[in-house]
Design a protein around this motif. Structure first.
Motif, mmCIF file in Angstrom:
data_model
loop_
_atom_site.group_PDB
_atom_site.id
_atom_site.type_symbol
_atom_site.label_atom_id
_atom_site.label_comp_id
_atom_site.label_asym_id
_atom_site.label_seq_id
_atom_site.Cartn_x
_atom_site.Cartn_y
_atom_site.Cartn_z
ATOM 1 N N GLY A 333 37.188 24.774 38.605
ATOM 2 C CA GLY A 333 38.609 24.897 39.315
ATOM 3 C C GLY A 333 39.000 25.911 40.351
ATOM 4 N N ARG A 334 40.141 25.888 40.836
ATOM 5 C CA ARG A 334 40.430 26.753 42.130
ATOM 6 C C ARG A 334 41.294 27.887 41.414
ATOM 7 N N ARG A 335 41.092 28.968 41.799
ATOM 8 C CA ARG A 335 41.756 30.461 41.305
ATOM 9 C C ARG A 335 42.696 30.642 42.529
ATOM 10 N N THR A 336 43.722 30.852 42.289
ATOM 11 C CA THR A 336 44.821 31.158 43.295
ATOM 12 C C THR A 336 45.633 32.532 42.642
ATOM 13 N N GLY A 337 45.639 33.694 43.528
ATOM 14 C CA GLY A 337 46.502 34.715 43.170
ATOM 15 C C GLY A 337 45.989 35.690 42.203
ATOM 16 N N ARG A 338 44.535 35.423 41.900
ATOM 17 C CA ARG A 338 43.885 36.364 40.629
ATOM 18 C C ARG A 338 43.254 37.335 41.457
ATOM 19 N N GLY A 339 43.591 38.492 41.537
ATOM 20 C CA GLY A 339 42.776 39.419 42.398
ATOM 21 C C GLY A 339 42.171 40.399 41.489
ATOM 22 N N ARG A 340 42.352 40.639 40.233
ATOM 23 C CA ARG A 340 41.745 41.453 39.297
ATOM 24 C C ARG A 340 41.739 41.030 37.794
ATOM 25 N N ASP A 341 41.036 41.625 37.175
ATOM 26 C CA ASP A 341 40.812 41.178 35.894
ATOM 27 C C ASP A 341 42.054 41.393 34.889
ATOM 28 N N GLY A 342 42.504 40.683 33.894
ATOM 29 C CA GLY A 342 43.391 40.967 32.979
ATOM 30 C C GLY A 342 43.038 41.877 32.024
ATOM 31 N N TYR A 343 43.947 41.936 30.952
ATOM 32 C CA TYR A 343 43.630 42.793 29.567
ATOM 33 C C TYR A 343 42.523 42.245 28.860
ATOM 34 N N GLY A 344 42.601 40.924 28.753
ATOM 35 C CA GLY A 344 41.534 40.406 27.929
ATOM 36 C C GLY A 344 40.455 40.458 28.333
ATOM 37 N N LEU A 345 40.020 40.253 29.880
ATOM 38 C CA LEU A 345 38.517 40.522 30.237
ATOM 39 C C LEU A 345 38.070 41.963 30.240
ATOM 40 N N THR A 346 39.038 42.877 30.174
ATOM 41 C CA THR A 346 38.771 44.351 30.273
ATOM 42 C C THR A 346 38.431 44.741 28.954
ATOM 43 N N GLY A 347 39.020 44.100 28.047
ATOM 44 C CA GLY A 347 38.732 44.339 26.482
ATOM 45 C C GLY A 347 37.419 43.768 26.018
ATOM 46 N N LEU A 348 36.918 42.622 26.499
ATOM 47 C CA LEU A 348 35.786 41.996 26.335
ATOM 48 C C LEU A 348 34.655 42.674 27.128
ATOM 49 N N ARG A 349 35.065 43.405 28.295
ATOM 50 C CA ARG A 349 34.084 44.000 28.797
ATOM 51 C C ARG A 349 33.966 45.625 27.964
ATOM 52 N N GLU A 350 34.579 45.974 27.496
ATOM 53 C CA GLU A 350 34.748 47.193 26.769
ATOM 54 C C GLU A 350 33.807 46.936 25.339
ATOM 55 N N ARG A 351 34.074 45.841 24.643
ATOM 56 C CA ARG A 351 33.528 45.447 23.608
ATOM 57 C C ARG A 351 31.943 45.065 23.810
ATOM 58 N N ALA A 352 31.647 44.644 24.978
ATOM 59 C CA ALA A 352 30.363 44.344 25.074
ATOM 60 C C ALA A 352 29.515 45.806 25.522
ATOM 61 N N THR A 353 30.109 46.583 26.138
ATOM 62 C CA THR A 353 29.415 47.862 26.403
ATOM 63 C C THR A 353 29.126 48.688 24.938
ATOM 64 N N LEU A 354 30.398 48.632 24.304
ATOM 65 C CA LEU A 354 30.219 49.438 22.827
ATOM 66 C C LEU A 354 28.996 48.893 22.150
ATOM 67 N N LEU A 355 28.632 47.658 22.359
ATOM 68 C CA LEU A 355 27.611 46.708 21.685
ATOM 69 C C LEU A 355 26.127 47.000 22.356
ATOM 70 N N GLY A 356 26.158 47.701 23.449
ATOM 71 C CA GLY A 356 25.027 47.962 24.364
ATOM 72 C C GLY A 356 24.781 46.835 25.150
ATOM 73 N N GLY A 357 25.614 45.972 25.620
ATOM 74 C CA GLY A 357 25.513 44.888 26.325
ATOM 75 C C GLY A 357 26.234 45.152 27.700
ATOM 76 N N THR A 358 26.425 43.901 28.481
ATOM 77 C CA THR A 358 26.823 43.921 29.857
ATOM 78 C C THR A 358 27.857 42.547 30.000
ATOM 79 N N LEU A 359 29.003 42.781 30.522
ATOM 80 C CA LEU A 359 29.776 41.436 30.801
ATOM 81 C C LEU A 359 29.945 41.419 32.263
ATOM 82 N N ARG A 360 29.967 40.555 32.968
ATOM 83 C CA ARG A 360 30.423 40.219 34.526
ATOM 84 C C ARG A 360 31.407 38.876 34.460
ATOM 85 N N ALA A 361 32.554 39.355 35.330
ATOM 86 C CA ALA A 361 33.364 38.248 35.504
ATOM 87 C C ALA A 361 33.821 38.248 36.881
ATOM 88 N N GLY A 362 33.772 36.897 37.526
ATOM 89 C CA GLY A 362 34.282 36.923 38.894
ATOM 90 C C GLY A 362 34.264 35.441 39.343
#
Length: 390
Positions: A333-362
């Protein structure tokens, strides 16, 4: 700083729910009364025997209320103890009045900082110091022995303070653990509700479009809204029960994992086609990793439904490679007006870090939004589990 510490001590509340009386209290009372009787009978140099025995029995009985009324008990006990050296001085006796079993007051000295409030500790400590000093001055023993006796009187208070500090620290640590667990469950609740509500919105929009031309499709859309709503309420009830501070007996279903992805990606409404691919041994992942994979895909699907413009396809790939689980979610799809991550992706990135992994979104190179995650999948007998299909 000292003034602040004293103010903090003065306002310190009592420990919650002190036990009134337990079995060992009655055992202590029986042993103390037996010791009083033996000393009164066998000891020949007791001065004012009836008074000494009465005071000793009184001190033994006061120990029954040492947890619920620590200041009152200490005041009454040391007030009684103070009368003995005063009476000895008035009567000009050369020998101290009282029984050695009066040492039961040490239990009260311990209970004061262990179970009292800050105000009670300060006032009771002042009474203890005053009476202890009076007894030291009235005691004809050598100075060294009197000093040692005074230190021995204060030692139970130090032990009681240490025990209280240790228990408080353990309770504070347990509360922090519970707080982190409630935060995790709140995040799970957010992810679950956001996904289902987004799906309900899509279904309702499709039903409104089809209502004029295909009434049967509109009815099916309403049934889909009903199904998603019922599923949302079911998961919300389970998680809210777990969020309660003292909720006991909440039988929660196991957290969703890889085996639930097929049900998750069955997006109603027909607007978005989901291509799910699972590869490798994914049936025995550690519970935390299993739940994280599900939440990553769930958040990605939710974001696609909410933010992707003109998206027609969502590609989901979950693959176990060696000791790593790779998760890839891509839409067109096309993304419009999405300049930064929301709380959901931020929480997933924290969860992945706590498990010793990584998460990238963009955003993708051409179009769409890509989410890539790598999580450790190291197995152990304690961490691995086999999840039944729902």
């Amino acid at each position: 700083m000292l003034r602040d510490d004293l103010r903090t001590l003065w306002t310190e509340p009592r420990p919650p729910d002190p036990p009134a009386r337990v079995r060992r209290d009655w055992a202590l009372l029986a042993a103390s009364l037996a010791a009083v009787a033996l000393e009164a009978v066998l000891r020949e140099d007791v001065v004012w025997r009836p008074v000494a025995v009465a005071v000793a029995v009184w001190l033994c009985l006061l120990s029954l209320w040492r947890r619920t009324h620590p200041l009152t008990v200490v005041t009454l006990a040391f007030g009684s103890v103070a009368l003995l050296p005063v009476a000895s001085l008035v009567a000009a006796r050369g020998e101290p009045v009282g029984l050695n079993t009066g040492a039961v007051v040490l239990v009260l000295v311990y209970a004061l900082p262990r179970w009292g409030s800050g105000r009670e500790i300060v006032l009771g400590g002042a009474v203890t110091l005053a009476v202890g000093s009076l007894c030291v001055l009235a005691d004809p023993a050598p100075v060294a022995e009197r000093i040692m006796g005074f230190v021995f009187l204060l030692l139970p208070g130090a032990v009681g303070s240490a025990v209280r500090f240790r228990v408080t620290a353990r309770e504070r640590q347990s509360e922090q653990v519970r707080s982190r667990e409630r935060e995790r469950l709140a995040r799970e609740l957010h992810d679950t509700v956001a996904h289902h509500v987004s799906a309900m919105v899509i279904i309702a929009q499709a039903g409104r479009v089809l209502a004029g031309t295909d009434p049967s499709a509109a009815v099916a859309a309403l049934e889909g809204v009903e199904e998603e709503g019922a599923r949302t309420l079911e998961e919300m009830r389970a998680m809210v029960a777990a969020l309660r501070d003292r909720g006991v007996g909440a039988e929660l279903a196991p957290p969703a994992g890889v085996t639930d992805l097929e049900r998750l990606v069955r997006t109603p409404g027909g607007r978005l086609r989901v291509d799910l691919g699972l590869d490798g041994e994914l049936d025995a992942l550690p519970p935390a990793v299993d739940a994280a994979v599900y939440r990553i895909v769930q958040e990605s699907v939710t974001n696609t439904l909410r933010h992707a413009v003109d998206a027609t396809e969502l590609v989901v790939r979950v693959a176990a490679q060696g000791h790593t689980v790779r998760v890839s979610v891509r839409d067109d799809g096309r993304r419009t007006g999405r300049g930064r991550d929301g709380y959901g992706l931020t929480g997933l990135r924290e969860r992945a870090t706590l498990l010793g992994g990584t998460l990238r979104a963009g955003p993708g190179t051409d179009r769409g939004w890509h989410v890539e995650a790598e999580l450790p999948s190291a197995r152990s007998e304690r961490g691995a589990h086999s999840r039944p299909r729902r």
